[in-house]
Design an enzyme around this catalytic site. Structure first.
Site, PDB file in Angstrom:
ATOM      1  N   ARG A 169      15.936  53.974 -12.737  1.00  0.00           N
ATOM      2  CA  ARG A 169      14.345  54.000 -12.901  1.00  0.00           C
ATOM      3  C   ARG A 169      16.005  55.390 -14.537  1.00  0.00           C
ATOM      4  O   ARG A 169      15.072  55.050 -15.277  1.00  0.00           O
ATOM      5  CB  ARG A 169      13.603  55.597 -12.337  1.00  0.00           C
ATOM      6  CG  ARG A 169      13.163  56.919 -12.878  1.00  0.00           C
ATOM      7  CD  ARG A 169      12.539  57.139 -12.071  1.00  0.00           C
ATOM      8  NE  ARG A 169      11.367  58.880 -12.600  1.00  0.00           N
ATOM      9  CZ  ARG A 169      12.758  59.320 -12.312  1.00  0.00           C
ATOM     10  NH1 ARG A 169      13.175  60.484 -11.587  1.00  0.00           N
ATOM     11  NH2 ARG A 169      12.032  60.830 -13.667  1.00  0.00           N
ATOM     12  N   HIS A 229      13.961  54.699 -18.098  1.00  0.00           N
ATOM     13  CA  HIS A 229      14.015  55.538 -18.754  1.00  0.00           C
ATOM     14  C   HIS A 229      14.756  55.944 -20.280  1.00  0.00           C
ATOM     15  O   HIS A 229      14.311  56.176 -21.077  1.00  0.00           O
ATOM     16  CB  HIS A 229      14.069  56.730 -17.856  1.00  0.00           C
ATOM     17  CG  HIS A 229      13.160  57.250 -17.013  1.00  0.00           C
ATOM     18  ND1 HIS A 229      11.992  58.619 -17.069  1.00  0.00           N
ATOM     19  CD2 HIS A 229      11.253  56.392 -17.059  1.00  0.00           C
ATOM     20  CE1 HIS A 229      10.892  58.179 -16.053  1.00  0.00           C
ATOM     21  NE2 HIS A 229      11.345  57.465 -16.219  1.00  0.00           N
ATOM     22  N   TRP A 235       5.943  54.969  -2.336  1.00  0.00           N
ATOM     23  CA  TRP A 235       4.349  53.650  -2.288  1.00  0.00           C
ATOM     24  C   TRP A 235       3.861  53.012  -1.497  1.00  0.00           C
ATOM     25  O   TRP A 235       2.762  52.886  -1.455  1.00  0.00           O
ATOM     26  CB  TRP A 235       4.462  53.283  -4.081  1.00  0.00           C
ATOM     27  CG  TRP A 235       4.298  53.924  -5.453  1.00  0.00           C
ATOM     28  CD1 TRP A 235       3.468  54.534  -6.246  1.00  0.00           C
ATOM     29  CD2 TRP A 235       5.330  54.413  -6.568  1.00  0.00           C
ATOM     30  NE1 TRP A 235       3.621  55.421  -7.291  1.00  0.00           N
ATOM     31  CE2 TRP A 235       4.967  55.392  -7.012  1.00  0.00           C
ATOM     32  CE3 TRP A 235       7.170  54.748  -5.590  1.00  0.00           C
ATOM     33  CZ2 TRP A 235       5.913  56.262  -8.301  1.00  0.00           C
ATOM     34  CZ3 TRP A 235       7.378  55.701  -7.011  1.00  0.00           C
ATOM     35  CH2 TRP A 235       6.989  55.927  -7.831  1.00  0.00           C
TER      36      TRP A 235
HETATM   37  C1  HEM Z   1       3.262  54.505 -16.555  1.00  0.00           C
HETATM   38  C2  HEM Z   1       4.095  54.418 -16.115  1.00  0.00           C
HETATM   39  C3  HEM Z   1       4.926  54.967 -15.148  1.00  0.00           C
HETATM   40  C4  HEM Z   1       4.848  56.099 -14.583  1.00  0.00           C
HETATM   41  C5  HEM Z   1       3.701  57.472 -15.236  1.00  0.00           C
HETATM   42  C6  HEM Z   1       5.704  56.478 -14.050  1.00  0.00           C
HETATM   43  C7  HEM Z   1       5.948  57.728 -13.361  1.00  0.00           C
HETATM   44  C8  HEM Z   1       6.968  57.602 -12.647  1.00  0.00           C
HETATM   45  C9  HEM Z   1       7.293  58.970 -11.431  1.00  0.00           C
HETATM   46  C10 HEM Z   1       6.523  60.455 -11.576  1.00  0.00           C
HETATM   47  C11 HEM Z   1       8.318  58.302 -10.800  1.00  0.00           C
HETATM   48  C12 HEM Z   1       8.319  59.999  -9.984  1.00  0.00           C
HETATM   49  C13 HEM Z   1       9.818  60.423  -9.895  1.00  0.00           C
HETATM   50  C14 HEM Z   1      10.289  61.424  -8.866  1.00  0.00           C
HETATM   51  O1  HEM Z   1      10.172  62.154  -8.772  1.00  0.00           O
HETATM   52  O2  HEM Z   1      11.481  61.412  -9.108  1.00  0.00           O
HETATM   53  C15 HEM Z   1       8.593  56.988 -11.002  1.00  0.00           C
HETATM   54  C16 HEM Z   1       9.685  56.624  -9.784  1.00  0.00           C
HETATM   55  C17 HEM Z   1      10.008  55.840  -9.864  1.00  0.00           C
HETATM   56  N1  HEM Z   1       9.813  54.990 -10.972  1.00  0.00           N
HETATM   57 FE1  HEM Z   1       8.089  55.176 -12.647  1.00  0.00          FE
HETATM   58  N2  HEM Z   1       6.518  55.331 -13.807  1.00  0.00           N
HETATM   59  C18 HEM Z   1       6.312  54.317 -14.519  1.00  0.00           C
HETATM   60  C19 HEM Z   1       6.833  52.951 -14.922  1.00  0.00           C
HETATM   61  C20 HEM Z   1       7.501  52.976 -14.668  1.00  0.00           C
HETATM   62  C21 HEM Z   1       8.622  51.116 -14.470  1.00  0.00           C
HETATM   63  C22 HEM Z   1       8.242  50.608 -15.746  1.00  0.00           C
HETATM   64  C23 HEM Z   1       9.645  51.472 -13.689  1.00  0.00           C
HETATM   65  C24 HEM Z   1      10.724  50.642 -14.218  1.00  0.00           C
HETATM   66  C25 HEM Z   1      10.136  48.869 -14.050  1.00  0.00           C
HETATM   67  C26 HEM Z   1       9.217  52.710 -13.126  1.00  0.00           C
HETATM   68  C27 HEM Z   1      10.108  52.743 -12.708  1.00  0.00           C
HETATM   69  C28 HEM Z   1      10.525  53.654 -10.791  1.00  0.00           C
HETATM   70  C29 HEM Z   1      11.107  53.687  -9.412  1.00  0.00           C
HETATM   71  C30 HEM Z   1      11.808  52.648  -9.393  1.00  0.00           C
HETATM   72  C31 HEM Z   1      11.231  55.620  -9.664  1.00  0.00           C
HETATM   73  C32 HEM Z   1      11.291  55.671  -7.906  1.00  0.00           C
HETATM   74  C33 HEM Z   1      13.139  56.271  -7.927  1.00  0.00           C
HETATM   75  C34 HEM Z   1      13.269  57.645  -7.095  1.00  0.00           C
HETATM   76  O3  HEM Z   1      13.117  57.053  -5.969  1.00  0.00           O
HETATM   77  O4  HEM Z   1      14.099  58.252  -7.449  1.00  0.00           O
HETATM   78  N3  HEM Z   1       8.225  53.678 -13.178  1.00  0.00           N
HETATM   79  N4  HEM Z   1       7.988  56.756 -11.833  1.00  0.00           N
END
Ligand code: HEM
Length: 472
Positions: free
Chosen positions: A237, A241, A381
């Site tokens: 992430r 970002h 997820w």
């Molecule tokens: C429409 C696009 C996206 C939205 C709205 C989105 C939104 C989010 C949100 C709300 C979280 C939870 C954060 C938290 O509470 O810790 C998250 C986690 C995460 N996202 Fe996304 N995301 C998007 C696209 C992506 C993309 C493109 C990637 C990587 C290529 C990605 C990788 C991750 C990963 C690995 C986590 C887990 C982080 C953790 O476990 O600490 N996301 N995302």
């Protein structure tokens, strides 16, 4: 033989965590996600069982044929065995290294050298996962292989000088003059600021050993007591970002600069929780001070994907760190989770991605979880949040998602209430064009891996002027 590698404390492999509807073994309502903080012992057992017997996922070597090809490069009969054993363990990068070492030890040097030199070195030449032999992939990943392949044969030793007493005496005399000279020069200059001939050696550029950095990242990923036992997801992430702020039209933002170090970017709502990811990389930055934050963060994301069983992500160094907050991007460049398909197309289109790439990238939500204290959303997820897989797409296609009833932001939950989808995740099946790709990835993990590797590699390079830096 090669030393045993530590096993990743996977909570649950993708094979064991199939979507509810699809899995005949897992009736609805069964709580599939084990309790947090699973012990290493439990995880090892589940990892072994899945790798050995899963019909869905196959063994590591049957899913990725290149993982078992090591022996075909001329190694001894023990090399393939070592390789396939290692394929069941850590990520492919580490596997590639070990296999390479095994091959170097076993193969006749001339043959190995010829085989490797057939492939030119460039990290971006890394072949997509599942498509090439290990032999072809090794040179693309490790500079040491290239050095081995391209090293000229050592010059023949000079003919021995005829020994006579006057030569020996002359040698002794010259030797002591030289030693004395160096000694007095060092004494004389020991209190002076470093400059000139001695200083040139001391201040020379350190050797930039990116493989050592990658190894250090691999070593710190598995952590009992943090989320699901791995820092991998939060590092993915961070890399996303740091890069996803790119704007194609103005050529601003992106991973070059590592501007998330500064306020206000580090305080942007979308970046909540990423201080943790930046903090855990600090010891590595201190150990390898020559690497830029921008390279370190992106390398950590790429390494984490690979280590969690995903494809090899093409990655090359060359990013710089911008000096201050004046280069921070404005808030709002990263996607909001409460929106639909048009928003996804706006945000990812601004970076230069097409529909297929967008779906592939969001497939990273196979990993990790939401945190109430970061985004306000909760839960993972998939039931295998530390394994990179196509499970996110299977869940999207096969699970009957419904709105979660709670006082938090709108999110969707599965019948067990353990898994979640964001509104933007649901948009991928509510939009016809996106859904076609989701369906394809749900049915073919190899295609997903290949597309994800290309799209994530591209994301990490948006706006990075590699040529200019290479020339500088
Ligand atoms: C429409 C696009 C996206 C939205 C709205 C989105 C939104 C989010 C949100 C709300 C979280 C939870 C954060 C938290 O509470 O810790 C998250 C986690 C995460 N996202 Fe996304 N995301 C998007 C696209 C992506 C993309 C493109 C990637 C990587 C290529 C990605 C990788 C991750 C990963 C690995 C986590 C887990 C982080 C953790 O476990 O600490 N996301 N995302």
């Amino acid at each position: 033989g090669a030393p045993a590698l530590p096993r990743s404390p996977l909570r649950r492999t993708a094979a064991e965590a199939q979507p509810h509807v699809a899995s005949p073994q897992r009736p609805l309502g069964v709580t599939a996600l084990p309790a947090p903080r699973t012990s290493h012992e439990t995880c090892e057992r589940s990892t072994n069982r899945a790798v050995a017997t899963s019909p869905q996922r196959g063994t590591a070597s049957s899913r990725n044929p290149q993982r078992s090809n090591c022996g075909s490069s001329g190694g001894s009969s023990s090399a393939p065995a070592q390789c396939s054993a290692m394929a069941t363990q850590r990520g492919l990068g580490r596997l590639a290294l070990r296999c390479h070492q095994a091959l170097l030890a076993a193969a006749p040097p001339a043959k190995t050298s010829a085989a490797f030199s057939a492939t030119s070195f460039s990290p971006l030449n890394a072949a997509p996962a599942g498509k090439s032999s290990l032999k072809a992939r090794l040179p693309a990943n490790w500079a040491c292989v290239r050095a081995f392949a391209e090293a000229a044969p050592p010059p023949p030793p000079p003919p021995p000088e005829p020994k006579n007493p006057s030569n020996i005496l002359r040698g002794l005399l010259l030797g002591s003059i030289a030693i004395g000279g160096v000694f007095s020069y060092a004494l004389f200059h020991s209190n002076m600021p470093q400059q000139g001939a001695l200083a040139t050696g001391a201040s020379a550029e350190p050797k930039k050993d990116y493989k050592a950095v990658k190894d250090a990242i691999l070593d710190m990923l598995d952590v009992e007591g943090y989320d699901d036992g791995s820092y991998g997801p939060v590092l993915v992430r961070l890399a996303w970002h740091a890069s996803g702020t790119y704007d194609k039209a103005s050529n601003t933002g992106g991973s070059n600069g590592a501007t998330m170090r500064f306020s206000p970017e580090c305080e942007h709502g979308a970046n909540a929780g990423l201080a943790k990811a930046r903090e855990i990389l600090e010891p590595i930055k201190r150990r390898f001070p020559w690497i830029t934050y921008a390279d370190l963060w992106t390398l950590a994301g790429a390494t984490a994907v690979e280590a969690m069983g995903g494809p090899v992500i093409p990655w090359r160094p060359g990013r710089i760190d911008k000096p201050d907050s004046s280069h921070c991007t404005p808030d709002g460049r990263l996607p909001s989770a409460d929106k639909g398909a048009p928003h996804i197309r706006d945000v990812f289109g601004r970076m230069g991605f097409d529909d297929r790439e967008m779906v592939a990238l969001i497939g990273a939500h196979a990993l990790g979880r939401c945190h109430a204290d970061r985004s306000g959303y909760v839960n993972p997820w998939t039931n295998a949040p530390t394994t990179f897989s196509n499970l996110y797409f299977k869940e999207l296609m096969e699970t009957p998602w419904r709105k979660k009833r709670w006082s938090g932001p709108l999110q969707y939950e599965d019948p067990t209430g353990q898994l979640m989808m964001l509104p933007t995740d649901m948009a991928l099946v509510w939009d016809g064009k996106f859904k076609k790709v989701v369906k394809e990835y749900a049915g073919d993990e190899e295609v997903f891996f290949k597309d994800f590797a290309a799209a994530f590699g591209k994301l990490l390079e948006l706006g990075v002027p590699f040529q200019a830096h290479a020339a500088a």
